[in-house]
Design a protein around this motif. Sequence first.
Motif, PDB file in Angstrom:
ATOM      1  N   ASP A   1      -6.845  -2.311  -2.744  1.00 27.90           N
ATOM      2  CA  ASP A   1      -7.694  -1.317  -3.365  1.00 27.90           C
ATOM      3  C   ASP A   1      -7.894  -0.117  -2.639  1.00 27.90           C
ATOM      4  O   ASP A   1      -7.593   1.047  -3.241  1.00 27.90           O
ATOM      5  CB  ASP A   1      -8.961  -2.019  -3.786  1.00 27.90           C
ATOM      6  CG  ASP A   1      -8.980  -3.063  -4.908  1.00 27.90           C
ATOM      7  OD1 ASP A   1      -8.198  -3.103  -5.365  1.00 27.90           O
ATOM      8  OD2 ASP A   1      -9.847  -3.604  -5.006  1.00 27.90           O
ATOM      9  N   ASP A   2      -7.810  -0.321  -1.283  1.00 26.85           N
ATOM     10  CA  ASP A   2      -7.770   0.909  -0.411  1.00 26.85           C
ATOM     11  C   ASP A   2      -6.790   2.001  -0.605  1.00 26.85           C
ATOM     12  O   ASP A   2      -6.897   3.064  -0.830  1.00 26.85           O
ATOM     13  CB  ASP A   2      -8.000   0.370   0.926  1.00 26.85           C
ATOM     14  CG  ASP A   2      -9.351  -0.333   1.655  1.00 26.85           C
ATOM     15  OD1 ASP A   2     -10.201  -0.165   0.936  1.00 26.85           O
ATOM     16  OD2 ASP A   2      -8.923  -0.964   2.455  1.00 26.85           O
ATOM     17  N   TYR A   3      -5.558   1.475  -0.788  1.00 25.59           N
ATOM     18  CA  TYR A   3      -4.315   2.201  -0.907  1.00 25.59           C
ATOM     19  C   TYR A   3      -4.288   2.804  -2.490  1.00 25.59           C
ATOM     20  O   TYR A   3      -3.867   4.095  -2.511  1.00 25.59           O
ATOM     21  CB  TYR A   3      -3.024   1.511  -0.567  1.00 25.59           C
ATOM     22  CG  TYR A   3      -3.020   0.893   0.756  1.00 25.59           C
ATOM     23  CD1 TYR A   3      -2.691   1.700   1.988  1.00 25.59           C
ATOM     24  CD2 TYR A   3      -3.726  -0.350   0.845  1.00 25.59           C
ATOM     25  CE1 TYR A   3      -3.006   1.117   3.211  1.00 25.59           C
ATOM     26  CE2 TYR A   3      -3.727  -0.922   2.138  1.00 25.59           C
ATOM     27  CZ  TYR A   3      -3.242  -0.004   3.323  1.00 25.59           C
ATOM     28  OH  TYR A   3      -3.404  -0.511   4.640  1.00 25.59           O
TER      29      TYR A   3
ATOM     30  N   ARG B   1       2.833   3.175   9.003  1.00 20.19           N
ATOM     31  CA  ARG B   1       3.997   3.561   8.168  1.00 20.19           C
ATOM     32  C   ARG B   1       3.761   4.906   7.728  1.00 20.19           C
ATOM     33  O   ARG B   1       2.706   5.312   7.366  1.00 20.19           O
ATOM     34  CB  ARG B   1       4.378   2.260   7.084  1.00 20.19           C
ATOM     35  CG  ARG B   1       5.529   2.816   6.619  1.00 20.19           C
ATOM     36  CD  ARG B   1       6.422   1.796   5.574  1.00 20.19           C
ATOM     37  NE  ARG B   1       6.591   0.584   6.532  1.00 20.19           N
ATOM     38  CZ  ARG B   1       7.142  -0.386   6.224  1.00 20.19           C
ATOM     39  NH1 ARG B   1       7.547  -0.476   4.892  1.00 20.19           N
ATOM     40  NH2 ARG B   1       7.260  -1.429   6.782  1.00 20.19           N
ATOM     41  N   LEU B   2       4.854   5.848   7.628  1.00 18.11           N
ATOM     42  CA  LEU B   2       4.886   7.034   7.195  1.00 18.11           C
ATOM     43  C   LEU B   2       4.996   7.166   5.624  1.00 18.11           C
ATOM     44  O   LEU B   2       5.934   6.145   5.348  1.00 18.11           O
ATOM     45  CB  LEU B   2       6.040   7.961   7.950  1.00 18.11           C
ATOM     46  CG  LEU B   2       5.761   8.586   9.343  1.00 18.11           C
ATOM     47  CD1 LEU B   2       6.752   9.389   9.373  1.00 18.11           C
ATOM     48  CD2 LEU B   2       4.049   8.946   9.421  1.00 18.11           C
ATOM     49  N   VAL B   3       4.298   8.096   4.734  1.00 16.33           N
ATOM     50  CA  VAL B   3       4.505   8.399   3.641  1.00 16.33           C
ATOM     51  C   VAL B   3       5.066   9.591   3.264  1.00 16.33           C
ATOM     52  O   VAL B   3       4.147  10.660   3.738  1.00 16.33           O
ATOM     53  CB  VAL B   3       3.587   7.876   2.454  1.00 16.33           C
ATOM     54  CG1 VAL B   3       3.751   8.386   1.072  1.00 16.33           C
ATOM     55  CG2 VAL B   3       3.530   6.359   2.718  1.00 16.33           C
ATOM     56  N   ALA B   4       6.220  10.200   2.978  1.00 15.45           N
ATOM     57  CA  ALA B   4       6.513  11.731   2.850  1.00 15.45           C
ATOM     58  C   ALA B   4       5.436  12.188   1.959  1.00 15.45           C
ATOM     59  O   ALA B   4       5.160  11.835   0.724  1.00 15.45           O
ATOM     60  CB  ALA B   4       7.746  11.742   2.718  1.00 15.45           C
ATOM     61  N   LEU B   5       5.014  13.391   2.016  1.00 11.65           N
ATOM     62  CA  LEU B   5       4.362  14.322   1.271  1.00 11.65           C
ATOM     63  C   LEU B   5       5.414  15.014   0.599  1.00 11.65           C
ATOM     64  O   LEU B   5       6.414  15.469   0.613  1.00 11.65           O
ATOM     65  CB  LEU B   5       3.272  15.115   1.833  1.00 11.65           C
ATOM     66  CG  LEU B   5       1.961  14.484   2.728  1.00 11.65           C
ATOM     67  CD1 LEU B   5       1.515  15.263   3.586  1.00 11.65           C
ATOM     68  CD2 LEU B   5       1.169  14.177   1.330  1.00 11.65           C
TER      69      LEU B   5
ATOM     70  N   SER C   1       4.526   5.942  -5.030  1.00  9.06           N
ATOM     71  CA  SER C   1       4.744   6.095  -6.522  1.00  9.06           C
ATOM     72  C   SER C   1       3.651   7.179  -7.104  1.00  9.06           C
ATOM     73  O   SER C   1       4.224   7.902  -8.029  1.00  9.06           O
ATOM     74  CB  SER C   1       4.154   4.789  -7.002  1.00  9.06           C
ATOM     75  OG  SER C   1       4.949   3.661  -6.903  1.00  9.06           O
ATOM     76  N   ALA C   2       2.655   7.335  -6.449  1.00  9.73           N
ATOM     77  CA  ALA C   2       1.653   8.508  -6.994  1.00  9.73           C
ATOM     78  C   ALA C   2       2.257   9.769  -6.609  1.00  9.73           C
ATOM     79  O   ALA C   2       2.157  10.871  -7.091  1.00  9.73           O
ATOM     80  CB  ALA C   2       0.320   8.464  -6.313  1.00  9.73           C
TER      81      ALA C   2
ATOM     82  N   GLY D   1       0.753  -1.384  -0.106  1.00  9.81           N
ATOM     83  CA  GLY D   1      -0.080   0.008  -0.113  1.00  9.81           C
ATOM     84  C   GLY D   1       0.743   1.279   0.153  1.00  9.81           C
ATOM     85  O   GLY D   1       0.339   2.174  -0.704  1.00  9.81           O
ATOM     86  N   VAL D   2       1.970   1.151   0.936  1.00  6.03           N
ATOM     87  CA  VAL D   2       2.787   2.388   0.728  1.00  6.03           C
ATOM     88  C   VAL D   2       3.317   2.667  -0.683  1.00  6.03           C
ATOM     89  O   VAL D   2       3.332   3.697  -0.958  1.00  6.03           O
ATOM     90  CB  VAL D   2       3.817   2.222   1.981  1.00  6.03           C
ATOM     91  CG1 VAL D   2       5.154   3.169   1.815  1.00  6.03           C
ATOM     92  CG2 VAL D   2       3.310   2.328   3.281  1.00  6.03           C
ATOM     93  N   GLU D   3       3.614   1.530  -1.292  1.00  4.19           N
ATOM     94  CA  GLU D   3       4.383   1.875  -2.767  1.00  4.19           C
ATOM     95  C   GLU D   3       3.319   2.387  -3.572  1.00  4.19           C
ATOM     96  O   GLU D   3       3.926   3.432  -4.352  1.00  4.19           O
ATOM     97  CB  GLU D   3       4.946   0.478  -3.218  1.00  4.19           C
ATOM     98  CG  GLU D   3       6.113   0.120  -2.466  1.00  4.19           C
ATOM     99  CD  GLU D   3       7.459   0.964  -2.325  1.00  4.19           C
ATOM    100  OE1 GLU D   3       7.668   1.663  -3.319  1.00  4.19           O
ATOM    101  OE2 GLU D   3       7.809   1.444  -1.275  1.00  4.19           O
TER     102      GLU D   3
END
Length: 375
Positions: A360-362, A309-313, A291-292, A285-287
């Motif tokens: 699908d949620d991610y 988990r964090l995803v950088a904005l 990627s987006a 999901g993080v990927e």
Amino acid sequence: MRRDIAELFELDPDLTHLNHGAFGAVPRSVREAQDRARARIERAPMRAFRDELPSALATARESAAEFIGVPADGVALVRNVTEAVGVVLQGLGVGPGDDVVVSNHGYLTAGWSAEARGATLRTATFAVDADPADVVAAFAAAVTDRTRLVVIDQLTSPTALELPVAAVAAAVAPVPVLVDAAHVPGALPGLDVEGLGVAFWAGNLHKWAYTPRAAATLWVAPEHREAMRPLVTSWSHGLPYPERFDLQGTVDHSSWVAVPDGLAAWRDLGGWEQVARNADLLVRGVEHVRSALGTPDPRAGIRSAPCLRLVALPDGVATTTESAEALWQQLYAAGLVVPPVSFEGRGYLRLAAAPYNDEDDYARLAAALPGILGA
């Protein structure tokens, strides 16, 4: 939501729920067990409070202790980790002239509780991409000869990192350490509370172990148990630890009574196999989201929490508390329940993975983000 288990939860199916770590999600069966516990009390309140609750609460304590792998005589039931922090500060007599060490990744209420008692906060500061050795050094450097307590998050709430608790406890000894383990029960395998070398360990059961809210555990090392008292003096006064925490007037005890039902739901949902599935799902999901956004992985030497988990904005997005709040409102308006986090001048999304999630949620979040951020 996953169709095979959607009916087990009562979450709004029109929302994409990617923030389980905040308040958890009570399974329908557990909510019904809590309702039955309330109904039993209302049928005969006198009988319930005088004769039935002590036994039911002992069963709940034993169930919680077994779940986190410690003897039952070391575990008290509390409402949440914040209450546990207050209990420990009170028991140690922390007040004006004392230092309490927290970290810049810690949950804010722990520090506020210390400040409310007149103590001085000292902060162990380290980056999201710090190495474990940097974390240990930061805590050790924050300790003074006035330090009465060190508070460390085992899994950090804003940044979703697993901190090296045992190494920090060894580095700051003999100062007692309180572990804020709000996100740990039911989410972190291989738990060894007694082997961490800490004095206090407090974990919420309502986040990842599926109990009702207002259910948490406080484990206390033997040498500190006699000094620990509930924040409210009531009908359990004079009993030994941990029974002295059980009966606090006419509060609603049903969340504690239903603890065994919540832990049973955790096992029925797959236990540690389910946690491993969630962790693997979160990686994928993080990927999708990274990627987006085209942003780097913010982690380095410290491990991420299994199911957070964090995803950088992108640069300049959600860099302040106010702008993170504005982005949260935009995401929610789009049906996406995911919290933006502003940490040390950088914006992130904190993603979670729970049994009701699927890939699908991610993907849905990833598809929506460019338009939301562009707007």
